[in-house]
Motif scaffolding. Structure first.
Motif, PDB file in Angstrom:
ATOM      1  N   GLY A  11       0.317   2.429   6.111  1.00 19.82           N
ATOM      2  CA  GLY A  11       0.599   1.661   4.902  1.00 19.82           C
ATOM      3  C   GLY A  11       1.498   2.369   3.914  1.00 19.82           C
ATOM      4  O   GLY A  11       2.433   1.776   3.376  1.00 19.82           O
ATOM      5  N   LEU A  12       1.254   3.657   3.670  1.00 20.54           N
ATOM      6  CA  LEU A  12       2.020   4.382   2.665  1.00 20.54           C
ATOM      7  C   LEU A  12       3.504   4.425   3.022  1.00 20.54           C
ATOM      8  O   LEU A  12       4.366   4.217   2.164  1.00 20.54           O
ATOM      9  CB  LEU A  12       1.478   5.806   2.511  1.00 20.54           C
ATOM     10  CG  LEU A  12       2.238   6.693   1.525  1.00 20.54           C
ATOM     11  CD1 LEU A  12       2.211   6.106   0.121  1.00 20.54           C
ATOM     12  CD2 LEU A  12       1.652   8.112   1.526  1.00 20.54           C
ATOM     13  N   ALA A  13       3.811   4.690   4.294  1.00 19.35           N
ATOM     14  CA  ALA A  13       5.216   4.771   4.711  1.00 19.35           C
ATOM     15  C   ALA A  13       5.934   3.446   4.476  1.00 19.35           C
ATOM     16  O   ALA A  13       7.076   3.422   4.002  1.00 19.35           O
ATOM     17  CB  ALA A  13       5.298   5.164   6.184  1.00 19.35           C
ATOM     18  N   TRP A  14       5.264   2.333   4.756  1.00 21.40           N
ATOM     19  CA  TRP A  14       5.894   1.029   4.570  1.00 21.40           C
ATOM     20  C   TRP A  14       5.977   0.654   3.098  1.00 21.40           C
ATOM     21  O   TRP A  14       6.926  -0.013   2.669  1.00 21.40           O
ATOM     22  CB  TRP A  14       5.151  -0.033   5.383  1.00 21.40           C
ATOM     23  CG  TRP A  14       5.536   0.032   6.822  1.00 21.40           C
ATOM     24  CD1 TRP A  14       4.898   0.727   7.812  1.00 21.40           C
ATOM     25  CD2 TRP A  14       6.675  -0.573   7.430  1.00 21.40           C
ATOM     26  NE1 TRP A  14       5.568   0.580   8.992  1.00 21.40           N
ATOM     27  CE2 TRP A  14       6.653  -0.211   8.799  1.00 21.40           C
ATOM     28  CE3 TRP A  14       7.698  -1.391   6.965  1.00 21.40           C
ATOM     29  CZ2 TRP A  14       7.641  -0.649   9.698  1.00 21.40           C
ATOM     30  CZ3 TRP A  14       8.677  -1.820   7.858  1.00 21.40           C
ATOM     31  CH2 TRP A  14       8.650  -1.450   9.202  1.00 21.40           C
ATOM     32  N   THR A  15       5.006   1.076   2.294  1.00 22.13           N
ATOM     33  CA  THR A  15       5.098   0.849   0.855  1.00 22.13           C
ATOM     34  C   THR A  15       6.293   1.589   0.267  1.00 22.13           C
ATOM     35  O   THR A  15       7.065   1.034  -0.528  1.00 22.13           O
ATOM     36  CB  THR A  15       3.814   1.302   0.143  1.00 22.13           C
ATOM     37  OG1 THR A  15       2.705   0.528   0.625  1.00 22.13           O
ATOM     38  CG2 THR A  15       3.923   1.119  -1.359  1.00 22.13           C
ATOM     39  N   LEU A  16       6.462   2.847   0.660  1.00 21.96           N
ATOM     40  CA  LEU A  16       7.588   3.632   0.163  1.00 21.96           C
ATOM     41  C   LEU A  16       8.918   3.024   0.597  1.00 21.96           C
ATOM     42  O   LEU A  16       9.878   2.974  -0.183  1.00 21.96           O
ATOM     43  CB  LEU A  16       7.475   5.078   0.654  1.00 21.96           C
ATOM     44  CG  LEU A  16       6.319   5.895   0.070  1.00 21.96           C
ATOM     45  CD1 LEU A  16       6.258   7.277   0.712  1.00 21.96           C
ATOM     46  CD2 LEU A  16       6.460   6.013  -1.442  1.00 21.96           C
ATOM     47  N   LYS A  17       8.975   2.570   1.849  1.00 22.11           N
ATOM     48  CA  LYS A  17      10.212   1.942   2.323  1.00 22.11           C
ATOM     49  C   LYS A  17      10.511   0.678   1.521  1.00 22.11           C
ATOM     50  O   LYS A  17      11.665   0.425   1.139  1.00 22.11           O
ATOM     51  CB  LYS A  17      10.073   1.617   3.810  1.00 22.11           C
ATOM     52  CG  LYS A  17      11.379   1.285   4.494  1.00 22.11           C
ATOM     53  CD  LYS A  17      12.254   2.525   4.639  1.00 22.11           C
ATOM     54  CE  LYS A  17      11.700   3.503   5.642  1.00 22.11           C
ATOM     55  NZ  LYS A  17      12.638   4.631   5.896  1.00 22.11           N
TER      56      LYS A  17
END
Length: 292
Positions: A224-230
């Motif tokens: 989730g965090l990686a996609w939120t940052l993207k």
């Protein structure tokens, strides 16, 4: 380096960028209307991916058909989150709203991550259909059916959202609320109802993105965090006031990452996105698609 190699990487970059775009549009919609920053958006994407995985594993439902279930399911989950949590945050003003939304959604991120780990373990799950390896070959460029379906579904979703926002009364009410909620309220628009619907739509788009990600990459509690940052990078590049501009910027980011991996090296794929992020902040801080 051959033409086919460059074209192949560019095409796959656009496929990935379409997922960036769908994920970012959902977050941009919520931020543009409610003026809250939901950093748990990636966790909603992750849950959408798990819904697709279990529907395929337990019931044999094709992942693309499972969109008919995952989108409404995440829409209802978004409505519940708004009623229970975010309705209390949107009542605040200015910087307090932003800070509290960050804190609340970060706590929600930890809760959802740990809940999924307890329920399904931390193992990565993927969906492999019978036609996963099939595709077309056009002028030496491989076009997998799954990736092409992802691109088509993403384009249809964004076009449908555009029509909804531009042509329907509810869509116009959402745009009016995003522009000036006080004026919208004076015009008779139910602001709380618009906030509720908008958060549900943002969660539904996250669920759709989760389904597309589960087909391409697989899902795990920590994605989730990686996609939120993207999604946040895409939103800043597009401009925080540009909801639909996030999709073409997602395509641009995906293509830029793919070409950088081709010419510079795979290790620098993520760096290119950050460089674009900094350049836009320096040269056009309002974003590529925002009004000057």
């Amino acid at each position: 380096m051959s033409y086919e190699t460059i074209a192949q990487n560019l095409v796959f970059g656009l496929f990935v960028g379409s997922m960036y775009g769908v994920a970012a549009v959902g977050l941009a919609l919520v931020f543009g209307v409610l003026k809250v920053l939901n950093v748990a958006h990636g966790e909603l994407l992750m849950i959408g991916g798990y819904v697709t995985f279990w529907l395929y594993t337990l019931l044999g439902i094709d992942p693309f058909l499972s969109l008919l279930i995952s989108i409404p399911a995440l829409f209802l989950f978004g409505l519940a989150l708004d009623r229970v949590i975010f309705r209390h945050v949107v009542r605040l003003a200015g910087e307090t709203k932003i800070k509290n939304s960050l804190l609340v959604s970060f706590g929600l991120t930890l809760i959802l991550q740990n809940a999924v780990i307890q329920l399904f373990s931390a193992d990565e799950r993927g969906v492999q259909m019978s036609y996963s390896g099939a595709g077309l070959n056009l002028f030496g460029v491989a076009l997998p059916y799954t990736r092409m379906l992802i691109m088509v579904i993403a384009l249809v979703a964004i076009l449908s959202l555009h029509i909804f926002l531009q042509r329907t009364y509810t869509g116009k009410a959402i745009r009016a609320t995003a522009e000036d909620w006080e004026a919208a309220a004076l015009a008779g628009i139910s602001i709380q109802r618009i906030y509720l619907l908008t958060f549900g739509l943002g969660a539904a788009l996250a669920g759709m993105a989760g389904t597309l990600v589960s087909v391409s990459y697989g899902v795990a509690p920590g994605i989730g965090l990686a996609w939120t940052l993207k999604a946040l990078v895409v939103i800043v590049l597009a401009g925080t006031g540009s909801i639909l501009g996030a999709f073409p910027v997602g395509l641009l980011l995906g293509a830029a990452e793919a070409l950088s991996g081709t010419f510079i090296g795979p290790a620098y794929r993520e760096v290119v996105g950050l460089v674009l992020f900094l350049l836009v902040l320096l040269l056009r801080p309002q974003g590529l698609f925002a009004r000057a």
